[in-house]
Design a protein around this motif. Structure first.
Motif, mmCIF file in Angstrom:
data_model
loop_
_atom_site.group_PDB
_atom_site.id
_atom_site.type_symbol
_atom_site.label_atom_id
_atom_site.label_comp_id
_atom_site.label_asym_id
_atom_site.label_seq_id
_atom_site.Cartn_x
_atom_site.Cartn_y
_atom_site.Cartn_z
ATOM 1 N N ASP A 1 -25.471 41.717 17.085
ATOM 2 C CA ASP A 1 -24.315 42.690 18.027
ATOM 3 C C ASP A 1 -23.233 41.342 16.756
ATOM 4 O O ASP A 1 -23.234 39.960 16.604
ATOM 5 N N PHE A 2 -22.232 42.522 16.154
ATOM 6 C CA PHE A 2 -21.287 41.530 15.878
ATOM 7 C C PHE A 2 -19.683 42.670 15.728
ATOM 8 O O PHE A 2 -20.136 43.439 16.454
ATOM 9 N N ASP A 3 -18.509 41.550 15.359
ATOM 10 C CA ASP A 3 -17.198 42.664 15.589
ATOM 11 C C ASP A 3 -16.781 42.869 14.315
ATOM 12 O O ASP A 3 -16.553 41.893 13.460
ATOM 13 N N TYR A 4 -16.619 43.739 13.613
ATOM 14 C CA TYR A 4 -16.103 44.084 12.670
ATOM 15 C C TYR A 4 -14.939 45.263 11.641
ATOM 16 O O TYR A 4 -15.010 46.307 12.851
ATOM 17 N N GLY A 5 -13.169 45.045 11.583
ATOM 18 C CA GLY A 5 -12.809 45.771 11.541
ATOM 19 C C GLY A 5 -11.936 46.741 12.493
ATOM 20 O O GLY A 5 -11.900 47.382 12.848
ATOM 21 N N GLY A 6 -12.611 45.385 13.735
ATOM 22 C CA GLY A 6 -11.813 46.069 14.714
ATOM 23 C C GLY A 6 -12.928 46.691 16.203
ATOM 24 O O GLY A 6 -12.958 47.425 17.024
ATOM 25 N N PRO B 1 -23.437 47.074 17.348
ATOM 26 C CA PRO B 1 -24.672 46.693 18.479
ATOM 27 C C PRO B 1 -25.418 46.240 17.493
ATOM 28 O O PRO B 1 -25.793 46.928 16.176
ATOM 29 N N ALA B 2 -26.457 45.507 17.696
ATOM 30 C CA ALA B 2 -27.728 44.740 17.586
ATOM 31 C C ALA B 2 -28.460 46.416 16.936
ATOM 32 O O ALA B 2 -28.781 47.069 17.950
ATOM 33 N N GLY B 3 -29.188 46.709 15.252
ATOM 34 C CA GLY B 3 -30.048 47.637 15.553
ATOM 35 C C GLY B 3 -29.462 48.162 14.799
ATOM 36 O O GLY B 3 -29.978 49.775 14.712
#
Ligand code: HEM
Length: 349
Positions: free
Chosen positions: A235-240, A244-246
């Motif tokens: 999981d990560f955050d990008y540009g708001g 989710p993983a996958g």
């Protein structure tokens, strides 16, 4: 490209052997020889550049990649290979007769048989071509790569190399035809490195700085791989957004290369963007025609080398000219190319 983690690392290490300085010197010699003889045939002619450079790039791959001379055998391999690439975008996905998939499956069977039979003799020999280098390399445990893996990697290398180089060289030919002042600037640089029509050896490639900036600018304007797929590992955050993983994630050089905050007047051809003073301030991933990270293109130096050698031969002996007002239309997918093949004239100087 579809492998991951340990297996990917191990195979990438073996393939990297084919891009070390010694083999690269050998490829440079064979590129110089092949390009020189072909440009002689284009001299003074008005012709469709895209199919011509595609054919030349395939022929050059036959010698540098496979170690087979130009002729009927190389033609057969090239045809099988082109059919296989066409099949990857065929609408019908089963190998029925008279479909792209049918021709592609036949092409693949031919190549598997062709390469497979040659592996034992290449292991014993001393060939400098990519195929021989990969056949002879052993992994950390002292084992050769399997015949099947070699065949798959050779197929991928041919595919990774030929349409991408064809597309990017075509873009630069077009930009140079539209900007004759850049032909003059590059010619001056090139003649300071080697005499007209002689090409450049591997050791002198670094001196063609501006030529490299011009090629990079062509790759920025029309990246041969306009987007490529990734999958989020965690999981990560990008540009708001929360990714989710996958999840599938698309990386798009074609979009990134046109972002005004990184590239003022993004539509303009300006190789000076890549001069060290200007490039220094730029975001590390603002220019990504070769991708990045663990899978970053293995052949980028080969691509620079072929482009520099090609343009040295052409620009030091010819003026690249297009008809006034000519504006070819470009097709973006699967790999960018001029729809009409790009009509150019190579006027001898
Ligand atoms: C202008 C020419 C080229 C362009 C624009 C290009 C672009 C790319 C891109 C976008 C990727 C995927 C990178 C990623 O997923 O991060 C890639 C991978 C690769 N390319 Fe190139 N490529 C070019 C020429 C070549 C040549 C000449 C060769 C071999 C002689 C080559 C061999 C490879 C290989 C082996 C990979 C897979 C690397 C891996 O997955 O570890 N490419 N290339």
């Amino acid at each position: 490209m579809l492998m991951d983690f340990e297996k990917h690392r191990a195979d990438r290490k073996i393939l990297s052997v084919a891009f070390k300085p010694e083999p690269m010197r050998h490829y440079a010699d064979s590129l110089n020889e092949g390009i020189k003889s072909r440009i002689g045939k284009w001299s003074g002619k008005t012709f469709k550049f895209y199919p011509a450079i595609k054919e030349l790039t395939l022929d050059l791959a036959a010698t540098s990649f496979l170690g087979i001379p130009w002729g009927p055998e190389a033609d057969k391999v090239n045809k099988a290979f082109v059919d296989m690439v066409q099949a990857s975008i065929g609408v019908v996905r089963v190998p029925l007769p008279f479909t792209a998939m049918g021709r592609g499956a036949k092409g693949r069977a031919f190549l598997v048989d062709y390469f497979g039979k040659m592996v034992p003799e290449r292991r014993e020999g001393s060939g400098e071509d990519m195929f021989s280098q990969i056949c002879r390399t052993r992994d950390d445990d002292g084992n050769y790569m399997s015949v099947e893996a070699i065949v798959d990697h050779m197929n991928f290398l041919m595919m990774a190399a030929h349409d991408t180089i064809t597309s990017s060289i075509t873009t630069l030919v077009w930009e140079l035809a539209r900007h004759p002042e850049w032909q003059d600037r590059l010619r001056e640089e090139m003649l300071a490195v080697a005499p007209a029509g002689e090409g450049v050896g591997h050791n002198s490639l670094g001196q063609l700085e501006m030529t490299e900036w011009a090629f990079k600018e062509a790759l920025r304007l029309v990246p041969p791989v306009p987007s490529f797929p990734r999958r989020a590992l965690k999981d990560f955050d990008y540009g708001g957004y929360r990714i989710p993983a996958g999840a599938s994630v698309g990386v798009s050089p074609a979009f990134t290369h046109m972002m005004e905050e990184h590239w003022p007047e993004p539509e303009k051809f300006d190789p000076m963007r890549f001069s060290p003073e200007v490039a220094r301030e730029r975001h590390k991933y603002a220019w990504v025609p070769f991708g990045g990270g663990a899978h970053m293109c293995l052949g980028l130096h080969f691509a620079y080398m072929q482009a520099k050698i090609f343009f040295h031969h052409v620009v030091t002996t010819h003026r690249i000219v297009v008809a006034p007002g000519y504006e070819p239309e470009w097709q973006v997918l699967p790999i960018p190319r001029p729809k009409d093949g790009l009509t150019v004239t190579f006027e001898p100087l």
